[in-house]
Motif scaffolding. Structure first.
Motif, PDB file in Angstrom:
ATOM      1  N   ASN A 122       0.795  -1.224   0.000  1.00 11.90           N
ATOM      2  CA  ASN A 122       0.000   0.000   0.000  1.00 11.90           C
ATOM      3  C   ASN A 122       0.830   1.278   0.000  1.00 11.90           C
ATOM      4  N   ASN A 123       2.116   1.173  -0.135  1.00 11.99           N
ATOM      5  CA  ASN A 123       2.979   2.355  -0.189  1.00 11.99           C
ATOM      6  C   ASN A 123       3.873   2.218  -1.412  1.00 11.99           C
ATOM      7  N   SER A 124       3.236   1.843  -2.529  1.00 13.05           N
ATOM      8  CA  SER A 124       4.014   1.591  -3.731  1.00 13.05           C
ATOM      9  C   SER A 124       3.312   2.141  -4.965  1.00 13.05           C
ATOM     10  N   CYS A 125       4.113   2.459  -5.939  1.00 16.12           N
ATOM     11  CA  CYS A 125       3.636   2.889  -7.252  1.00 16.12           C
ATOM     12  C   CYS A 125       4.139   1.840  -8.233  1.00 16.12           C
ATOM     13  N   ILE A 126       3.212   1.108  -8.826  1.00 17.15           N
ATOM     14  CA  ILE A 126       3.586   0.033  -9.730  1.00 17.15           C
ATOM     15  C   ILE A 126       3.307   0.468 -11.161  1.00 17.15           C
ATOM     16  N   ILE A 127       4.350   0.481 -11.953  1.00 20.28           N
ATOM     17  CA  ILE A 127       4.244   0.837 -13.358  1.00 20.28           C
ATOM     18  C   ILE A 127       4.368  -0.446 -14.171  1.00 20.28           C
ATOM     19  N   LEU A 128       3.300  -0.811 -14.865  1.00 22.33           N
ATOM     20  CA  LEU A 128       3.353  -1.972 -15.752  1.00 22.33           C
ATOM     21  C   LEU A 128       3.928  -1.515 -17.085  1.00 22.33           C
ATOM     22  N   THR A 129       5.076  -2.041 -17.422  1.00 23.99           N
ATOM     23  CA  THR A 129       5.819  -1.539 -18.580  1.00 23.99           C
ATOM     24  C   THR A 129       5.267  -2.005 -19.916  1.00 23.99           C
ATOM     25  N   LYS A 130       4.433  -3.039 -19.926  1.00 22.12           N
ATOM     26  CA  LYS A 130       3.937  -3.559 -21.203  1.00 22.12           C
ATOM     27  C   LYS A 130       2.470  -3.275 -21.463  1.00 22.12           C
ATOM     28  N   ASN A 131       1.735  -2.808 -20.472  1.00 24.57           N
ATOM     29  CA  ASN A 131       0.285  -2.732 -20.635  1.00 24.57           C
ATOM     30  C   ASN A 131      -0.294  -1.323 -20.676  1.00 24.57           C
ATOM     31  N   ILE A 132       0.444  -0.345 -20.232  1.00 26.49           N
ATOM     32  CA  ILE A 132      -0.118   1.001 -20.105  1.00 26.49           C
ATOM     33  C   ILE A 132       0.735   1.971 -20.919  1.00 26.49           C
ATOM     34  N   SER A 133       0.112   2.968 -21.492  1.00 20.94           N
ATOM     35  CA  SER A 133       0.849   3.942 -22.294  1.00 20.94           C
ATOM     36  C   SER A 133       1.799   4.752 -21.431  1.00 20.94           C
ATOM     37  N   ASP A 134       2.815   5.312 -22.069  1.00 25.81           N
ATOM     38  CA  ASP A 134       3.801   6.121 -21.350  1.00 25.81           C
ATOM     39  C   ASP A 134       3.153   7.319 -20.669  1.00 25.81           C
ATOM     40  N   ILE A 135       2.152   7.916 -21.300  1.00 23.26           N
ATOM     41  CA  ILE A 135       1.466   9.070 -20.703  1.00 23.26           C
ATOM     42  C   ILE A 135       0.744   8.640 -19.432  1.00 23.26           C
ATOM     43  N   ASP A 136       0.052   7.502 -19.462  1.00 25.26           N
ATOM     44  CA  ASP A 136      -0.639   7.009 -18.274  1.00 25.26           C
ATOM     45  C   ASP A 136       0.363   6.709 -17.160  1.00 25.26           C
ATOM     46  N   ASN A 137       1.480   6.082 -17.514  1.00 24.61           N
ATOM     47  CA  ASN A 137       2.517   5.768 -16.531  1.00 24.61           C
ATOM     48  C   ASN A 137       3.072   7.031 -15.891  1.00 24.61           C
ATOM     49  N   LEU A 138       3.290   8.049 -16.684  1.00 24.24           N
ATOM     50  CA  LEU A 138       3.817   9.308 -16.156  1.00 24.24           C
ATOM     51  C   LEU A 138       2.838   9.921 -15.163  1.00 24.24           C
ATOM     52  N   GLY A 139       1.557   9.887 -15.474  1.00 25.63           N
ATOM     53  CA  GLY A 139       0.544  10.419 -14.557  1.00 25.63           C
ATOM     54  C   GLY A 139       0.505   9.650 -13.253  1.00 25.63           C
ATOM     55  N   ILE A 140       0.565   8.323 -13.335  1.00 29.77           N
ATOM     56  CA  ILE A 140       0.576   7.477 -12.142  1.00 29.77           C
ATOM     57  C   ILE A 140       1.782   7.808 -11.278  1.00 29.77           C
ATOM     58  N   LEU A 141       2.938   7.902 -11.906  1.00 27.56           N
ATOM     59  CA  LEU A 141       4.181   8.186 -11.181  1.00 27.56           C
ATOM     60  C   LEU A 141       4.152   9.580 -10.549  1.00 27.56           C
ATOM     61  N   LEU A 142       3.710  10.578 -11.283  1.00 24.53           N
ATOM     62  CA  LEU A 142       3.670  11.938 -10.739  1.00 24.53           C
ATOM     63  C   LEU A 142       2.711  12.045  -9.556  1.00 24.53           C
ATOM     64  N   ASN A 143       1.562  11.382  -9.639  1.00 21.00           N
ATOM     65  CA  ASN A 143       0.619  11.390  -8.515  1.00 21.00           C
ATOM     66  C   ASN A 143       1.219  10.723  -7.285  1.00 21.00           C
ATOM     67  N   PHE A 144       1.929   9.628  -7.497  1.00 22.51           N
ATOM     68  CA  PHE A 144       2.560   8.940  -6.370  1.00 22.51           C
ATOM     69  C   PHE A 144       3.644   9.815  -5.743  1.00 22.51           C
ATOM     70  N   LEU A 145       4.487  10.419  -6.580  1.00 17.77           N
ATOM     71  CA  LEU A 145       5.557  11.271  -6.046  1.00 17.77           C
ATOM     72  C   LEU A 145       4.981  12.463  -5.289  1.00 17.77           C
ATOM     73  N   LYS A 146       3.850  12.978  -5.741  1.00 22.78           N
ATOM     74  CA  LYS A 146       3.183  14.068  -5.020  1.00 22.78           C
ATOM     75  C   LYS A 146       2.739  13.587  -3.645  1.00 22.78           C
ATOM     76  N   SER A 147       2.166  12.377  -3.565  1.00 24.91           N
ATOM     77  CA  SER A 147       1.722  11.853  -2.270  1.00 24.91           C
ATOM     78  C   SER A 147       2.914  11.568  -1.355  1.00 24.91           C
ATOM     79  N   VAL A 148       4.042  11.153  -1.930  1.00 18.28           N
ATOM     80  CA  VAL A 148       5.263  10.938  -1.131  1.00 18.28           C
ATOM     81  C   VAL A 148       5.725  12.268  -0.553  1.00 18.28           C
ATOM     82  N   ARG A 149       5.767  13.278  -1.399  1.00 20.33           N
ATOM     83  CA  ARG A 149       6.222  14.605  -0.938  1.00 20.33           C
ATOM     84  C   ARG A 149       5.304  15.156   0.144  1.00 20.33           C
TER      85      ARG A 149
END
Length: 131
Positions: free
Chosen positions: A71-98
């Motif tokens: 529950n404290n992880s950001c999982i990026i599936l490298t084969k199933n989701i577009s790069d734009i979707d992955n970037l949004g997921i990652l940015l939201n997670f980094l915001k919650s970390v900050r």
């Protein structure tokens, strides 16, 4: 060019713990690992220190589910989701970390320590000896 990554090679465990302690988030990258599920041992240290984990995985498997439960992880599936979707997921997670709004599943911290895992392995060995 600004470098934010340093490749150090082998680091003794106690020194690695000090470095992990200073990190805002920890990275796990598991791609091209075939059909078997892999659990990098370092992830248990990340969990013990309640660190947010960013994971690049290629499939949903046992390790994926393990990180989801943490529950404290950001999982990026490298084969199933577009790069734009992955970037949004990652940015939201980094915001919650900050903002320190991520939550740790404490049962993971308790159940997956090196000591607890060694105890479970000893139980398996003991049950084999008793047969």
């Amino acid at each position: 060019v600004l470098s934010i990554t340093e490749f150090t090679g082998y680091i003794p465990l106690q020194e690695a713990y000090k470095i992990i302690g200073t990190c805002d988030a920890c990275l796990v990258s598991l791609t091209n690992y075939g059909e078997s599920s892999a659990f990098p041992l370092k992830v248990f240290d990340y969990i013990a220190m309640e660190k947010p984990i960013i994971a690049f995985l290629e499939k949903i498997d046992e390790f994926y589910n393990f990180l989801e439960e943490y529950n404290n992880s950001c999982i990026i599936l490298t084969k199933n989701i577009s790069d734009i979707d992955n970037l949004g997921i990652l940015l939201n997670f980094l915001k919650s970390v900050r903002l320190q709004t991520t939550n740790v599943n404490n049962s993971h911290k308790i159940n997956f320590t090196r000591k607890k895992q060694t105890e479970k392995l000893a139980e398996v060995f003991n049950s084999c000896i008793k047969l």
